[in-house]
Enzyme design. Structure first.
Site, PDB file in Angstrom:
ATOM      1  N   LYS A  16       3.862 -19.162  30.720  1.00 53.86           N
ATOM      2  CA  LYS A  16       5.139 -18.583  31.169  1.00 53.86           C
ATOM      3  C   LYS A  16       6.019 -19.589  31.909  1.00 53.86           C
ATOM      4  O   LYS A  16       7.245 -19.483  31.899  1.00 53.86           O
ATOM      5  CB  LYS A  16       4.876 -17.363  32.065  1.00 53.86           C
ATOM      6  CG  LYS A  16       4.288 -16.164  31.327  1.00 53.86           C
ATOM      7  CD  LYS A  16       5.287 -15.555  30.368  1.00 53.86           C
ATOM      8  CE  LYS A  16       4.754 -14.295  29.694  1.00 53.86           C
ATOM      9  NZ  LYS A  16       5.628 -13.853  28.590  1.00 53.86           N
ATOM     10  N   GLU A  31      11.518  -9.418  34.788  1.00 55.59           N
ATOM     11  CA  GLU A  31      10.506  -8.381  34.653  1.00 55.59           C
ATOM     12  C   GLU A  31       9.162  -9.076  34.566  1.00 55.59           C
ATOM     13  O   GLU A  31       9.092 -10.248  34.206  1.00 55.59           O
ATOM     14  CB  GLU A  31      10.753  -7.578  33.373  1.00 55.59           C
ATOM     15  CG  GLU A  31      10.166  -8.204  32.085  1.00 55.59           C
ATOM     16  CD  GLU A  31      10.816  -9.516  31.649  1.00 55.59           C
ATOM     17  OE1 GLU A  31      11.877  -9.871  32.205  1.00 55.59           O
ATOM     18  OE2 GLU A  31      10.246 -10.205  30.777  1.00 55.59           O
ATOM     19  N   SER A  83      -3.440 -18.773  26.355  1.00 55.11           N
ATOM     20  CA  SER A  83      -2.131 -18.714  27.015  1.00 55.11           C
ATOM     21  C   SER A  83      -2.191 -18.608  28.533  1.00 55.11           C
ATOM     22  O   SER A  83      -1.250 -18.955  29.218  1.00 55.11           O
ATOM     23  CB  SER A  83      -1.318 -17.549  26.444  1.00 55.11           C
ATOM     24  OG  SER A  83      -2.070 -16.352  26.544  1.00 55.11           O
TER      25      SER A  83
END
Lengths: 343, 260
Positions: free
Chosen positions: A36, A58, A324
């Site tokens: 991210k 969010e 991830s």
């Protein structure tokens, strides 16, 4: 940000499964513990460049919230994060991390109280404060240009992985696997390989199984709809109301999916499947015990697919799994699922 | 396109120097029977046009009041399909212009072509879809023009000249000017540039311009009526009907008087 992240050969996992060689793209080792950060830093810099004084975002699992709070701290922007109250509970560690980084966390008690509702609230905030606020959308979703913008910031994953696998093996991989919530880590890995003939698999959250209705498998259980400025596959009823979703993993617990994934599915370029909660939890254990790597529950869905595919492939074949994120944030929840009290 | 009930209403009001009072209610909150009563009530109180909200699971442009009303209506089983058949039934009793305010996904799922034809056939006069920008509405506009359904698009205080032109040319019946950046039910705070901006919009638009979002008191309504062709009141009425249905008649009448 700790780039490039390693492309790690999971020797013991590969030997255990007895098939293809499995490489892990270690986004779990990026700063803040997930892919991210690639997008969040990019958009924080963009917000600064546009002269905005505030960012909002969010978050589902909390990884994007932590990454955005990090980007905001780095660039000196005010930061507010929206998070569903169900997710606030199951990702308490990340909530505290965001606060440490100086962000305000707004608990969203509406609708399904998860990622979808956090996006609704963030969009409402953005509509109100658009003059000085940039919305750091965390995935390849939302109105144009977000799907493109986030994909481009995440494409570093695939371009590194390609160089790394060519160096390690002298050839292209046979298969790429990534989990798909909104779909940003998958798009980040796949983008570089779209023009090649490498097989690609996106893994959605199968929750308690498709028949149970408690899942977030949009391709397996949804139809085309329009939500939050995006036309894509959507879990909805016959009147167009959005259905509730379920996944053990907060980051995959979402009723729709990035529109470019819908395009790749219809073009037949990427194959989409799902892993159930149970399969993801088994993969979470397996990777921890064979490699000493505790994966995020999201990434464990991708590992679960490798567990299914690798044994069917020859030993010289190569799979790259996008790991991830790391699993520290999920340890408390997994303990709770197993009835273990950590207090 | 022949004159619709909406444009006829605005022409009639203009001729007598009056402004349109446009209340909004959520269809099916708390049930469809009550919505029938509320439509009569609004008409008796002097509504010129009524906006009927179609409940949706994810009402992005709405604040808490209308979100909760939508939740109640969804729980009562009210859907776009049911709202259209409700209008068909109400249309036998009233000629008041009725506008559906719906999000796009229910319309998409219903099918644009079928939606336009069923809505017009039932007696719906116009449609507002806050999450459908004119840029994406080409087909719906074309279908609506052909069938005589007005398409009302939203203009924001942040809209620039190019955008105003685009929204104005996509809109028929009237143009919906959103009073401030934000969602429904927020306290009205007009920016210093409001007057200049709305006057610019009025010049660019052939259709009348009505203002909504945040209009919650007779004073707000009076201020807005001073500059716009119509005043839209949503959350304040939805809230009153939910919390104090007995007091609603007086409240709505006061709003009406403030607009006149």
């Amino acid at each position: 940000m700790g780039r490039p992240t390693p492309l790690y050969f999971a020797a013991r996992l590969s030997a255990h499964l007895g098939g293809a060689k499995i490489y892990l793209k270690r986004e779990d080792l990026a700063h803040t513990g997930a892919h991210k950060i690639n997008n969040a830093i990019g958009q924080a810099l963009l917000a600064k460049k546009m002269g905005k004084s505030r960012v909002i975002a969010e978050t589902g699992a909390g990884q994007h919230g932590v990454a955005t709070a990090t980007g905001a701290a780095l660039t000196g922007l005010e930061c507010e994060i929206y998070m569903g109250s169900v997710d606030v509970k199951r990702q308490a560690l990340n909530v505290f991390r965001m606060k440490l980084l100086g962000a305000k966390v707004n608990e969203v008690n509406l609708g399904s109280k998860t990622l979808k509702d956090a996006i609704n609230e963030a969009l409402r905030d953005w509509t109100t404060n658009v003059r000085h606020t940039h919305y750091v959308m965390g995935t390849v979703f939302g109105p144009h240009p977000f799907p493109m913008l986030v994909r481009d910031f995440q494409s570093v994953i695939g371009s590194e992985a390609k160089k790394q696998v060519l160096k390690a093996e002298g050839r292209m991989p046979d298969c790429l696997i990534a989990c798909v919530g909104g779909g940003s880590n998958a798009m980040g890995l796949f983008n570089e390989f779209i023009e090649s003939d490498v097989k690609m698999v996106g893994v959605e959250a199968g929750g308690k199984g498709i028949e149970s209705g408690e899942h977030a498998a949009r391709f397996a259980g949804g139809s085309i709809g329009v939500l939050q400025g995006t036309k894509s596959y959507l879990l909805q009823d016959e009147d167009g109301n959005v259905l509730g979703t379920h996944s053990v993993s907060a980051g995959l617990d979402y009723a729709s999916v990035g529109p470019e994934h819908a395009f790749f599915r219809e073009a037949g370029r990427v194959c989409y499947t799902y892993a159930t909660d149970e399969e993801a939890l088994a993969a979470f254990d397996l990777l921890s015990k064979t490699e000493g790597i505790i994966p995020a529950l999201e990434s464990a869905h991708a590992v679960a697919e490798a567990v299914k595919l690798a044994p069917q492939m020859d030993k010289e074949k190569i799979i790259i799994v996008n790991l991830s994120g790391r699993g520290d944030k999920d340890v408390q929840q997994v303990a709770a699922i197993r009835g273990i009290n950590l207090q | 396109m022949k004159q619709t009930r909406i444009s006829k209403t605005f022409s009639r009001l203009k001729a007598s120097g009056k402004k349109a009072f446009i209340p909004y209610i959520m269809a099916g909150d708390p049930d469809i029977g009550r919505t029938r009563q509320y439509i009569s009530l609004l008409e008796e109180c002097g509504a010129d046009i009524i906006e009927l909200g179609v409940p949706f699971s994810d009402p992005l442009a709405d604040g808490p009041t209308i979100q909760m009303a939508a939740e109640r209506a969804v729980a009562a089983g009210v859907t776009l399909r049911k709202v259209i058949s409700f209008v068909r039934e109400v249309r036998t009793q009233t000629e008041i212009p009725l506008i559906l305010m719906t999000y796009y996904n229910p319309v998409f799922k219903y099918g644009e072509e079928k939606f336009v034809s069923d809505a017009v056939d039932a007696g719906v006069d116009g449609v507002i879809i806050p999450d459908l920008p004119p840029d994406e509405a080409g087909r719906l506009i074309k279908l609506s023009r052909a069938a005589g359904l007005d398409t009302i698009f939203l203009i924001a205080p942040t809209s620039n000249d190019k955008r105003i032109k685009k929204v104005a040319s996509a809109s028929s019946g009237f143009l919906y000017y959103v009073s401030m950046t934000g969602i429904t039910g927020t306290k009205l705070t007009l920016e210093a540039s409001f007057l200049d901006h709305i006057n610019k919009v009025k010049q660019a638009s052939k259709a009348p311009v009505a203002v909504g979002f945040g209009v919650s008191t007779p004073d707000d309504a009076r201020t807005i009526a001073g500059v716009a062709d119509g005043v839209i009141v949503g959350s304040a009425i939805v809230k009153k009907l939910h919390e104090d249905p007995e007091g609603a008649r007086d409240f709505i009448k006061h709003l009406r008087e403030a607009v006149a």
